[in-house]
Design a protein around this motif. Structure first.
Motif, mmCIF file in Angstrom:
data_model
loop_
_atom_site.group_PDB
_atom_site.id
_atom_site.type_symbol
_atom_site.label_atom_id
_atom_site.label_comp_id
_atom_site.label_asym_id
_atom_site.label_seq_id
_atom_site.Cartn_x
_atom_site.Cartn_y
_atom_site.Cartn_z
ATOM 1 N N LYS A 1 3.351 84.127 94.933
ATOM 2 C CA LYS A 1 4.509 84.919 94.927
ATOM 3 C C LYS A 1 4.187 86.491 95.394
ATOM 4 C CE LYS A 1 4.183 84.823 89.809
ATOM 5 N NZ LYS A 1 4.691 84.506 88.578
ATOM 6 N N ALA A 2 5.390 86.573 95.675
ATOM 7 C CA ALA A 2 5.934 88.290 95.510
ATOM 8 C C ALA A 2 5.042 89.305 93.762
ATOM 9 C CB ALA A 2 7.185 89.323 95.857
ATOM 10 N N ASN A 3 4.888 90.252 93.911
ATOM 11 C CA ASN A 3 4.786 91.141 92.698
ATOM 12 C C ASN A 3 6.038 92.384 93.296
ATOM 13 O OD1 ASN A 3 2.630 89.641 91.958
ATOM 14 N ND2 ASN A 3 0.513 90.987 92.403
ATOM 15 N N LYS A 4 5.928 92.440 93.259
ATOM 16 C CA LYS A 4 7.070 93.572 94.112
ATOM 17 C C LYS A 4 8.172 92.978 95.157
ATOM 18 C CE LYS A 4 5.900 96.612 97.551
ATOM 19 N NZ LYS A 4 5.511 97.730 98.529
ATOM 20 N N GLU A 5 9.277 93.859 95.248
ATOM 21 C CA GLU A 5 10.265 94.087 96.454
ATOM 22 C C GLU A 5 9.768 94.446 97.720
ATOM 23 O OE1 GLU A 5 14.729 94.069 95.398
ATOM 24 O OE2 GLU A 5 14.418 96.184 95.993
ATOM 25 N N PHE A 6 9.857 92.890 98.420
ATOM 26 C CA PHE A 6 9.416 93.266 99.824
ATOM 27 C C PHE A 6 11.343 93.003 100.590
ATOM 28 C CE2 PHE A 6 5.392 91.464 98.643
ATOM 29 C CZ PHE A 6 5.336 92.683 98.740
ATOM 30 N N TRP A 7 10.964 94.474 102.205
ATOM 31 C CA TRP A 7 11.639 94.406 103.340
ATOM 32 C C TRP A 7 12.034 93.995 103.718
ATOM 33 C CZ3 TRP A 7 16.430 95.470 100.725
ATOM 34 C CH2 TRP A 7 17.061 96.576 99.556
ATOM 35 N N TRP B 1 13.401 76.986 106.060
ATOM 36 C CA TRP B 1 14.103 78.041 106.107
ATOM 37 C C TRP B 1 13.238 78.949 105.357
ATOM 38 C CZ3 TRP B 1 17.999 78.879 109.105
ATOM 39 C CH2 TRP B 1 19.326 80.379 108.977
ATOM 40 N N PRO B 2 12.704 79.742 105.586
ATOM 41 C CA PRO B 2 11.264 80.345 104.953
ATOM 42 C C PRO B 2 11.723 81.790 105.043
ATOM 43 C CG PRO B 2 10.508 80.366 107.271
ATOM 44 C CD PRO B 2 12.249 79.569 107.036
ATOM 45 N N ASN B 3 11.323 82.895 103.617
ATOM 46 C CA ASN B 3 11.102 84.340 104.072
ATOM 47 C C ASN B 3 10.054 84.879 104.575
ATOM 48 O OD1 ASN B 3 9.283 83.903 102.123
ATOM 49 N ND2 ASN B 3 10.463 83.981 100.144
ATOM 50 N N GLU C 1 11.073 90.410 93.556
ATOM 51 C CA GLU C 1 9.773 90.246 92.920
ATOM 52 C C GLU C 1 10.127 89.453 92.399
ATOM 53 O OE1 GLU C 1 7.658 92.534 89.223
ATOM 54 O OE2 GLU C 1 9.405 93.389 90.056
ATOM 55 N N GLY C 2 9.164 88.050 92.155
ATOM 56 C CA GLY C 2 8.235 86.993 91.364
ATOM 57 C C GLY C 2 9.284 85.816 92.774
ATOM 58 N N GLU C 3 9.906 85.805 93.556
ATOM 59 C CA GLU C 3 10.145 85.597 94.380
ATOM 60 C C GLU C 3 8.430 84.966 95.202
ATOM 61 O OE1 GLU C 3 12.702 84.579 98.126
ATOM 62 O OE2 GLU C 3 12.852 86.291 97.082
ATOM 63 N N GLU C 4 9.069 83.355 95.384
ATOM 64 C CA GLU C 4 8.079 82.328 95.910
ATOM 65 C C GLU C 4 7.587 83.115 97.474
ATOM 66 O OE1 GLU C 4 5.316 78.456 96.969
ATOM 67 O OE2 GLU C 4 7.181 78.565 96.116
#
Length: 476
Positions: free
Chosen positions: A17-23, A204-206, A226-229
């Motif tokens: 999972k993400a520890n920060k926001e990604f774009w 439908w991945p990210n 943040e926190g999203e798998e």
């Protein structure tokens, strides 16, 4: 790797999972392979060090199997090849790609330990091998590979139990990742990337995965909170949900419970009928056209395998004329027909017809795929080039710009394909300006240029199985 964390994903086991926001377009992490090998079928055409395709390669003088661009590549690959070279000589021949990959993995682990870098998040013994889930026929082949490996493995190297060896074979069977050539257009080998093994599937991945300059990159397809798998797709979304779930169960041993599978999202578009003036064909008409299209696809594949491309065109035209008025422009069988016609007609240098089918294919894909799906980007690139070859510069430039925007996200600005696309974008933009200033002058200059430098023959179309790449390697 401070931007990601291992966690227990509900119903999936371990995940990331993400520890920060990604774009969109962010590289979440990159990872070199633990080990990688060239496919058996390409052993004499691909450099075993840099994985580039070359017309002339230098063969290893000792084992007579490995091939390299030059002395520089041979020296660069010697650390990995040294023990392999001796083993091949003693064994009398090179074993298959799976055995060679497992051997390279074991030699590296014996030398460097279970963790080979500071960024490695998991050891191999923490990963699932799914041996107990294998069908009986696959298990028989699997045991033959293990047996042959034990014969191949040098007696002067550290000895391992058959359980340890079996575990690594199981890992590459369900976690091996396809290694592509320098431009990313052809699968040329297989490698193992431990961190990538932790990324779970979603239809439908990210995220998407791409190989770039010898390392895989996990890239964000859009905003990730943040926190999203973090997820990637193990199979092509073009398939209907039932088929995707079957493939995932057969190849990766799990039941997909993603939102798109549970809700059968876009299945109606993929197998539906064409609506004209508010009127849809009956279910019986759609089913009849679908069944007919399926049968013709089989005939088309057979003709294609024989290299009879004029027969392929005949079959496709007959099928398209009969089914196009009934089936939706997003029907997956019709999309396959359009895709094949585009490739084959371009190969035969009927560029205007090829461009029309390519345009229809991209329009259908756009309604089905995620806006930043790499398959959509590659299809748009192909369509753009085909339109340019046909002299349709306005549509061609638009398609190339569409492809460039997608691949900037999925591949990044430094990937060889993106660089090629940037050159195409600049070229077609210049030609488009010329076209808008004076169409007659543009076409006259184009014809003169083509006469001075005739178009080279397009590469022979690949089989349909190669049409859409599944990056996660599966042994056939």
């Amino acid at each position: 790797m401070e931007n990601i964390t291992i966690f227990d994903s509900p119903g999936k086991g371990r995940g990331l999972k993400a520890n920060k926001e990604f774009w969109a377009g962010d590289v979440i992490f990159s990872e070199p392979s633990l080990a990688a090998v060239v496919f058996d079928s390409l052993a004499e055409r691909i450099c075993h060090s840099c994985f580039r395709r070359q017309d002339k390669l230098q063969r290893c003088g000792q084992c007579k199997f490995s091939h390299y661009c030059d002395r520089t590549c041979q020296r660069a690959g010697w650390a990995e090849h040294k023990q392999e070279c001796s083993a091949i000589k003693n064994f009398g021949k090179a074993p298959n790609e799976n055995i060679r990959l497992v051997a390279r993995i074991m030699w590296r682990l014996d030398k460097e330990g279970d963790v080979v870098s500071d960024t490695q998040l998991t050891t191999l013994d923490q990963l699932e091998d799914h041996i107990e889930d294998m069908p009986e026929d696959d298990l028989k082949e699997f045991k033959v590979d293990v047996h042959n490996f034990l014969d191949y493995w040098p007696r002067n190297c550290k000895q391992h139990t058959s359980e340890v060896i079996s575990h690594v074979f199981g890992l590459i069977n369900c976690n091996g990742f396809t290694v592509s050539d320098q431009r990313g257009l052809q699968a040329v080998g297989v490698g193992l990337f431990p961190n990538l093994c932790l990324v779970n599937h979603d239809c439908w991945p990210n995220c998407s995965v791409i190989l770039n300059h010898g390392k895989i990159e996990l890239r964000s397809l859009g905003k990730i909170a943040e926190g999203e798998e973090l997820t990637v797709s193990y199979v092509d979304f073009i398939n209907v949900s039932e088929e995707r779930r079957r493939l995932l169960k057969t190849q990766y041993f799990f039941d997909c419970t993603c939102h798109h599978c549970k809700k059968r999202i876009k299945d109606d578009l993929k197998m539906g009928g064409r609506e004209q003036d508010g009127v849809k064909p009956s279910e019986e008409q759609v089913k009849e056209s679908t069944d007919y299209c399926y049968q013709m696809l089989d005939k088309m594949d057979q003709a294609r395998l024989k290299g009879d491309y004029h027969e392929v065109v005949k079959i496709c035209k007959e099928c398209i004329e009969k089914t196009e008025p009934i089936l939706a422009d997003t029907h997956i069988y019709l999309l396959r027909m359009w895709s094949t016609m585009s490739e084959v007609q371009a190969y035969l240098q009927y560029f205007e017809e090829a461009a029309e089918y390519a345009r229809k294919m991209v329009e259908g894909y756009t309604k089905l795929y995620h806006p930043n799906n790499p398959t959509l980007g590659m299809a748009a690139m192909r369509a753009g080039v085909t339109h340019w070859q046909a002299g349709l510069i306005e549509v061609g430039h638009g398609m190339i710009c569409k492809a460039y925007a997608i691949l900037m996200v999925t591949h990044g600005p430094m990937h060889p394909i993106t660089k090629d696309l940037e050159s195409m974008r600049v070229q077609t933009e210049m030609e488009l300006r010329m076209f808008k200033q004076n169409e007659y002058v543009y076409h006259s200059m184009r014809e003169a240029a083509l006469k001075n430098k005739p178009m080279t023959m397009m590469h022979e179309p690949k089989s349909m199985e190669e049409g859409v790449k599944n990056l996660f390697h599966r042994r056939k």
